[in-house]
Design an enzyme around this catalytic site. Structure first.
Site, PDB file in Angstrom:
ATOM      1  N   HIS A   1       7.930   6.040  10.291  1.00  0.00           N
ATOM      2  CA  HIS A   1       7.114   5.909   9.086  1.00  0.00           C
ATOM      3  C   HIS A   1       6.165   7.120   9.100  1.00  0.00           C
ATOM      4  O   HIS A   1       4.973   6.986   9.353  1.00  0.00           O
ATOM      5  CB  HIS A   1       6.355   4.582   9.153  1.00  0.00           C
ATOM      6  CG  HIS A   1       5.704   4.156   7.879  1.00  0.00           C
ATOM      7  ND1 HIS A   1       5.653   4.939   6.741  1.00  0.00           N
ATOM      8  CD2 HIS A   1       5.049   3.009   7.561  1.00  0.00           C
ATOM      9  CE1 HIS A   1       5.001   4.289   5.790  1.00  0.00           C
ATOM     10  NE2 HIS A   1       4.632   3.119   6.265  1.00  0.00           N
TER      11      HIS A   1
ATOM     12  N   ARG B   1       0.810  -1.230   0.000  1.00  0.00           N
ATOM     13  CA  ARG B   1       0.000   0.000   0.000  1.00  0.00           C
ATOM     14  C   ARG B   1       0.835   1.269   0.000  1.00  0.00           C
ATOM     15  O   ARG B   1       0.450   2.247  -0.648  1.00  0.00           O
ATOM     16  CB  ARG B   1      -1.090  -0.025   1.075  1.00  0.00           C
ATOM     17  CG  ARG B   1      -0.662   0.065   2.482  1.00  0.00           C
ATOM     18  CD  ARG B   1      -1.482  -0.819   3.371  1.00  0.00           C
ATOM     19  NE  ARG B   1      -0.890  -2.132   3.359  1.00  0.00           N
ATOM     20  CZ  ARG B   1      -1.558  -3.266   3.240  1.00  0.00           C
ATOM     21  NH1 ARG B   1      -2.845  -3.256   3.162  1.00  0.00           N
ATOM     22  NH2 ARG B   1      -0.912  -4.404   3.232  1.00  0.00           N
ATOM     23  N   THR B   2       1.947   1.269   0.701  1.00  0.00           N
ATOM     24  CA  THR B   2       2.720   2.511   0.769  1.00  0.00           C
ATOM     25  C   THR B   2       3.236   2.887  -0.628  1.00  0.00           C
ATOM     26  O   THR B   2       3.123   4.036  -1.057  1.00  0.00           O
ATOM     27  CB  THR B   2       3.894   2.370   1.764  1.00  0.00           C
ATOM     28  OG1 THR B   2       3.350   1.969   3.024  1.00  0.00           O
ATOM     29  CG2 THR B   2       4.653   3.656   1.924  1.00  0.00           C
TER      30      THR B   2
ATOM     31  N   ARG C   1      12.390   3.399   1.272  1.00  0.00           N
ATOM     32  CA  ARG C   1      12.088   2.431   2.342  1.00  0.00           C
ATOM     33  C   ARG C   1      13.298   1.517   2.473  1.00  0.00           C
ATOM     34  O   ARG C   1      13.803   1.009   1.468  1.00  0.00           O
ATOM     35  CB  ARG C   1      10.839   1.634   2.028  1.00  0.00           C
ATOM     36  CG  ARG C   1      10.644   0.460   2.979  1.00  0.00           C
ATOM     37  CD  ARG C   1       9.307  -0.194   2.859  1.00  0.00           C
ATOM     38  NE  ARG C   1       8.265   0.600   3.475  1.00  0.00           N
ATOM     39  CZ  ARG C   1       7.048   0.137   3.766  1.00  0.00           C
ATOM     40  NH1 ARG C   1       6.730  -1.107   3.490  1.00  0.00           N
ATOM     41  NH2 ARG C   1       6.154   0.916   4.316  1.00  0.00           N
TER      42      ARG C   1
ATOM     43  N   LYS D   1      24.825  -6.259  -7.767  1.00  0.00           N
ATOM     44  CA  LYS D   1      26.237  -6.471  -8.128  1.00  0.00           C
ATOM     45  C   LYS D   1      27.154  -5.868  -7.074  1.00  0.00           C
ATOM     46  O   LYS D   1      28.349  -5.718  -7.296  1.00  0.00           O
ATOM     47  CB  LYS D   1      26.541  -5.810  -9.479  1.00  0.00           C
ATOM     48  CG  LYS D   1      25.724  -6.349 -10.631  1.00  0.00           C
ATOM     49  CD  LYS D   1      26.121  -5.638 -11.913  1.00  0.00           C
ATOM     50  CE  LYS D   1      25.232  -6.023 -13.075  1.00  0.00           C
ATOM     51  NZ  LYS D   1      25.372  -5.090 -14.197  1.00  0.00           N
TER      52      LYS D   1
HETATM   53  C1  NCD Z   1       3.745  -0.939   7.934  1.00  0.00           C
HETATM   54  C2  NCD Z   1       5.209  -0.898   7.581  1.00  0.00           C
HETATM   55  O1  NCD Z   1       5.655  -1.489   6.616  1.00  0.00           O
HETATM   56  O2  NCD Z   1       5.888  -0.229   8.316  1.00  0.00           O
HETATM   57  N1  NCD Z   1       2.883  -1.119   6.873  1.00  0.00           N
HETATM   58  C3  NCD Z   1       2.568  -0.056   6.092  1.00  0.00           C
HETATM   59  O3  NCD Z   1       3.397   0.719   5.683  1.00  0.00           O
HETATM   60  N2  NCD Z   1       1.262   0.142   5.834  1.00  0.00           N
HETATM   61  C4  NCD Z   1       3.451  -1.784   9.070  1.00  0.00           C
HETATM   62  C5  NCD Z   1       3.803  -3.229   9.019  1.00  0.00           C
HETATM   63  O4  NCD Z   1       4.503  -3.718   8.158  1.00  0.00           O
HETATM   64  O5  NCD Z   1       3.358  -3.900   9.947  1.00  0.00           O
END
Ligand code: NCD
Length: 315
Positions: free
Chosen positions: A133, A55-56, A105, A83
Site C-alpha cells: 500500500h 479514506r484512501t 485496490r 456478469k
Molecule cells: C488500510 C488498508 O486498507 O490497507 N487502510 C487504509 O488504507 N487506510 C489498513 C487496514 O485496512 O487496516
C-alpha cells in the site's frame, strides 16, 4: 519513478524523498483560498476498487480534483464484473477509452502489476491483498517528517497484525529506506512465516517497545483476513499489545501515535488515545491528500518545472 507506483521498491530512498519534497508544494496549494491547480487538466483518472475503502478512495479523489483531473468511478458491484467479465477484459475496456491513470485496490496481491501489463495507463496501487500500500507509506513518512524533520535515526514500533497487513510491508520498506529503525511488536501468530529480508527487530514486549519508541504505529486487527483463531481473545490481545490509555499516557510526550485507519477503538487503540496531543491520526488523513497529489502529478503531469507552474496558477 517509473510510469507506475506499485511498490515502495519502485521508488527507493531517492524517489521517496522526491515525492515528499513535492508534497510540500501541494501542502501549500491545499492551504490556498481556492485549493486547486490546473496541472492535470485534460487527464482522466479511473478508480477500480474491488475492495472497500473510505479514506484512501476519498483522498485520491480529492487529490485528483485539486489537480483538475477528470475522474471516473468504476463501481465494481454495479459493473459487468458481476456478469463474469474478467479482470483483463475490464481493464482493456477502460484502457480503450483513453484513460490516463488507474488507481487500483484489489484483494489479491499482484493485481496492479498484472494490470500494468494490459494497459498504457499509469497504475497506482491503492492496496493489493497483503502485499503493498505504497501511498499509505508515503503519507506516513510525510507525517513523521512534518513532525520530526526527518526519519533518520528514529525508532518506530510497528504494532499488531503484521502478517495480514499490506501497510506493514510498504511502511517497513519506506521507514527503513529513510533511515528509521523499525521494531515489530506482535505475537508470533501475527507475524509473517518468515522475516527474511525484513530490515526489522522483533519483540513481544509492548511496554519495552513503547518506552524506547519515537513513533508507535498501530495496525488494525484484520479479522476479515484471518482464517483461523490467531489470538486467544481480543481482550487478551488488547492487554498485551494494545495502546491502552495507561500505556499511551506513559509515553514520552514527543512520541507520535499513528494508525492508518480504520481504527478498532478498544482493540488495538483505546477510545480516547486518538485525541491525545501526540496522536497524529487526523494529520495522516490530511497528508494523504497532498502526498497523493504529488504521486498523481509525478505520474501524469507534464513534467514541466513544478514551481513556476504552480506560481502562475496562484489565485
Ligand atoms: C488500510 C488498508 O486498507 O490497507 N487502510 C487504509 O488504507 N487506510 C489498513 C487496514 O485496512 O487496516
Amino acid at each position: 519513478m517509473s510510469n507506475h507506483l506499485i511498490s515502495i521498491d519502485d521508488l527507493g530512498a531517492e524517489g521517496l524523498t522526491e515525492l515528499l519534497d513535492l508534497s510540500d508544494y501541494f501542502l501549500e496549494v491545499s492551504g490556498r483560498r481556492i485549493p486547486k491547480v490546473p496541472v492535470l487538466r485534460g487527464k482522466t483518472i479511473a478508480w477500480l476498487f474491488w475492495e472497500d475503502s473510505t479514506r484512501t478512495r476519498l483522498s485520491f479523489e480529492t487529490a485528483a480534483k485539486r489537480l483538475s483531473a477528470d475522474t471516473l468511478n468504476f463501481n465494481v458491484s454495479s459493473s459487468s464484473v458481476k456478469k463474469g467479465e474478467s479482470l483483463r477484459d475490464t481493464v482493456e475496456t477502460i484502457g480503450a477509452m483513453g484513460i490516463d491513470g488507474i488507481v487500483v485496490r484489489h484483494a489479491s496481491a499482484g493485481v496492479p502489476r498484472q494490470i500494468s501489463q494490459w494497459t498504457d495507463a499509469a497504475i497506482v496501487n491503492a492496496g493489493d491483498g497483503w502485499h503493498e500500500h505504497p501511498t499509505q507509506a508515503l503519507l506516513d513518512c510525510y507525517t513523521i517528517r512534518q513532525e520530526r524533520g526527518s526519519l533518520a535515526g528514529l525508532r518506530i514500533a510497528l504494532v499488531g497484525d503484521i502478517k495480514h497487513s499490506r501497510v506493514a510491508r510498504s511502511n517497513v520498506k519506506a521507514f527503513a529506506a529513510l533511515g528509521a529503525e523499525v521494531t515489530l511488536v506482535a505475537p508470533p501468530t501475527l507475524l509473517p512465516p518468515t522475516l527474511d529480508g525484513w530490515p526489522v527487530k522483533v519483540t513481544q514486549d509492548m511496554d519495552e517497545a513503547c518506552a524506547h519508541a519515537d513513533v508507535v504505529y498501530l495496525l488494525r486487527m484484520q479479522l476479515e483476513r484471518q482464517e483461523e483463531s490467531l489470538i486467544p481473545s481480543l481482550r487478551e490481545y488488547t492487554s498485551r499489545f494494545g495502546l491502552t490509555s495507561a500505556r499511551a499516557r506513559a509515553l514520552n510526550p514527543r512520541t507520535l501515535v499513528m494508525h492508518p485507519g480504520p481504527m478498532n477503538r478498544g482493540v488495538e487503540i483505546a477510545g480516547d488515545v486518538p485525541d491525545l496531543a501526540n496522536a497524529v491520526v487526523t494529520n495522516q488523513v490530511a497528508n494523504g491528500v497532498v502526498t497523493r497529489m504529488a504521486v498523481l502529478y509525478q505520474l501524469l503531469g507534464s513534467g514541466a518545472g513544478l514551481v513556476p507552474e504552480l506560481e502562475v496558477e496562484r489565485v
